[in-house]
Design a protein around this motif. Sequence first.
Motif, PDB file in Angstrom:
ATOM      1  N   ALA A 185       0.843  -1.197   0.000  1.00 25.65           N
ATOM      2  CA  ALA A 185       0.000   0.000   0.000  1.00 25.65           C
ATOM      3  C   ALA A 185       0.878   1.247   0.000  1.00 25.65           C
ATOM      4  O   ALA A 185       2.025   1.214   0.458  1.00 25.65           O
ATOM      5  CB  ALA A 185      -0.910  -0.005   1.221  1.00 25.65           C
ATOM      6  N   GLU A 193      -5.560   1.049   3.526  1.00 30.21           N
ATOM      7  CA  GLU A 193      -5.672  -0.409   3.550  1.00 30.21           C
ATOM      8  C   GLU A 193      -6.909  -0.865   2.787  1.00 30.21           C
ATOM      9  O   GLU A 193      -6.860  -1.814   1.988  1.00 30.21           O
ATOM     10  CB  GLU A 193      -5.730  -0.903   4.998  1.00 30.21           C
ATOM     11  CG  GLU A 193      -5.892  -2.397   5.172  1.00 30.21           C
ATOM     12  CD  GLU A 193      -4.627  -3.198   4.903  1.00 30.21           C
ATOM     13  OE1 GLU A 193      -4.694  -4.448   4.919  1.00 30.21           O
ATOM     14  OE2 GLU A 193      -3.568  -2.576   4.679  1.00 30.21           O
ATOM     15  N   HIS A 215      -6.582   0.041  -1.231  1.00 32.17           N
ATOM     16  CA  HIS A 215      -5.513  -0.568  -2.016  1.00 32.17           C
ATOM     17  C   HIS A 215      -5.325  -2.057  -1.764  1.00 32.17           C
ATOM     18  O   HIS A 215      -4.769  -2.744  -2.627  1.00 32.17           O
ATOM     19  CB  HIS A 215      -4.198   0.173  -1.750  1.00 32.17           C
ATOM     20  CG  HIS A 215      -4.200   1.575  -2.268  1.00 32.17           C
ATOM     21  ND1 HIS A 215      -3.852   1.895  -3.555  1.00 32.17           N
ATOM     22  CD2 HIS A 215      -4.535   2.743  -1.659  1.00 32.17           C
ATOM     23  CE1 HIS A 215      -3.954   3.199  -3.727  1.00 32.17           C
ATOM     24  NE2 HIS A 215      -4.366   3.745  -2.597  1.00 32.17           N
ATOM     25  N   ARG A 216      -5.778  -2.567  -0.619  1.00 33.25           N
ATOM     26  CA  ARG A 216      -5.548  -3.994  -0.346  1.00 33.25           C
ATOM     27  C   ARG A 216      -6.844  -4.773  -0.131  1.00 33.25           C
ATOM     28  O   ARG A 216      -6.819  -6.002  -0.128  1.00 33.25           O
ATOM     29  CB  ARG A 216      -4.647  -4.149   0.884  1.00 33.25           C
ATOM     30  CG  ARG A 216      -3.294  -3.454   0.740  1.00 33.25           C
ATOM     31  CD  ARG A 216      -2.179  -4.177   1.416  1.00 33.25           C
ATOM     32  NE  ARG A 216      -2.521  -4.734   2.695  1.00 33.25           N
ATOM     33  CZ  ARG A 216      -1.884  -5.784   3.236  1.00 33.25           C
ATOM     34  NH1 ARG A 216      -0.881  -6.355   2.584  1.00 33.25           N
ATOM     35  NH2 ARG A 216      -2.237  -6.235   4.426  1.00 33.25           N
ATOM     36  N   PRO A 239       0.198  -9.453   1.158  1.00 32.67           N
ATOM     37  CA  PRO A 239      -0.831  -9.098   0.171  1.00 32.67           C
ATOM     38  C   PRO A 239      -1.768 -10.245  -0.182  1.00 32.67           C
ATOM     39  O   PRO A 239      -2.988 -10.054  -0.284  1.00 32.67           O
ATOM     40  CB  PRO A 239      -0.007  -8.648  -1.033  1.00 32.67           C
ATOM     41  CG  PRO A 239       1.258  -8.116  -0.437  1.00 32.67           C
ATOM     42  CD  PRO A 239       1.542  -9.004   0.738  1.00 32.67           C
ATOM     43  N   ALA A 255      -4.273 -10.827   2.606  1.00 33.15           N
ATOM     44  CA  ALA A 255      -5.250  -9.740   2.662  1.00 33.15           C
ATOM     45  C   ALA A 255      -6.294  -9.905   1.567  1.00 33.15           C
ATOM     46  O   ALA A 255      -7.497  -9.687   1.788  1.00 33.15           O
ATOM     47  CB  ALA A 255      -4.550  -8.393   2.534  1.00 33.15           C
ATOM     48  N   ALA A 256      -5.848 -10.301   0.379  1.00 30.72           N
ATOM     49  CA  ALA A 256      -6.776 -10.525  -0.727  1.00 30.72           C
ATOM     50  C   ALA A 256      -7.745 -11.657  -0.412  1.00 30.72           C
ATOM     51  O   ALA A 256      -8.934 -11.599  -0.770  1.00 30.72           O
ATOM     52  CB  ALA A 256      -5.995 -10.823  -2.013  1.00 30.72           C
TER      53      ALA A 256
END
Length: 402
Positions: free
Chosen positions: A65, A96, A99-100, A130, A133-134
């Motif tokens: 991010a 957050e 972007h994530r 990442p 988080a996705a």
Amino acid sequence: MNQQAGTLTPESVLTAAQARHRVAVEAEIDLLVLATDWVVLHPGEQVDTSIEFGMRDLQIAGDGAPTIDEAAVAEFALAVGKTTDAGRLFLGDAVELRHRLPRLWARVVAGEVAVWKARKVAQATTSLPPGAAAAVDQRLAWCAHRCSFAEIERQVEKARLEHDPDAAEQRRVAALERRRFDIDLDHATPEGLVHVEGELDLADAVALEEQIRAKAATLDLDLPLKVRRSMAAGRLGAGDEDTTEVVVYAHVRPGQVSVDVDNTRSSITPEHLKVWCQAAGTRVTVRPVIDLNAELSTETYRPTELMKEQIGLRDRQCCFPGCTRPARRCDAEHQVPWPEGPTASSNLAPACRTHHRLKTHAGWDYQRTAGVGFVWTTPMGRTYVSPFVTEPPLAPAARHTR
């Protein structure tokens, strides 16, 4: 505009309330979007780390991010009525999400998930890589509006185990270091009571329990057990002689019936202070009066201990707007930088390390204005006022030793 009482109906009240709620929700969403815009306009850049206390770029969200120029955080925070710390958290949550956690972000912007709920998810995923988080975004975005905090935590930890098992194990080990023991002296009650809480290792907890139980058994049995346990905990550090030293800064204002305790920023009754001073084993030393209006100075950069004491008693907390860190935990900041400005009472103010660095390295400035407070000017030329804390009287500091 409010309707006249005579024209009110249940339908009109609900319609107006619904409209106001819709406006409030839209405003929350807009502010979240503006937070991400602010970060885009102030990207973090590496700076010379050799500069003492220099500003840095901040990673306010998870890996991948955007970062932000540290100096830009305080300006945004003041503009939206937040402290620097709260502003940093808000900006980080917004970044957050956008972007994530793009699926969740889309539902927030559409008004389908409350901002506060989405921020809880964002705060939980910041530590994830990442890919993890996705995965959380995919699993929770569709149901985030009705997810419990426990379910959010379960999905976050599941993603961590799947995508970064080594980190999951490290967190398990690191969890052992969450042990803490907090004594909340900053929020003492008017009756002089202080909240204590903590998390201990099981073996330490068992040992502490045994000590408190044994000590409580030696105290006045006419007192309730819970009171004796509290007293026993407070005397754990006394040793065999049952004496310990506690410094209490007590101030009495002319015509005031209460006594201000500077350590805890609370007030007690004179009778309560009398009990402290007359407790068994107590020795009381009255220090000389510190004139808060006197101009003290030194030829060196660092103020003397007497000067720091005077500044702490005079200003009470950090001089930055919205910051309430006690002055005793702050730096003594030169309004006019030394050596151009003297190390003197009139040129010093308490500033916590974060806001001290803003003043020194990021183009912020302030003036002490009589009857108003500390008037801060941001790099963009905006001004904010940090009102003076009510000044205590000229009074001694009493050393209370028990």
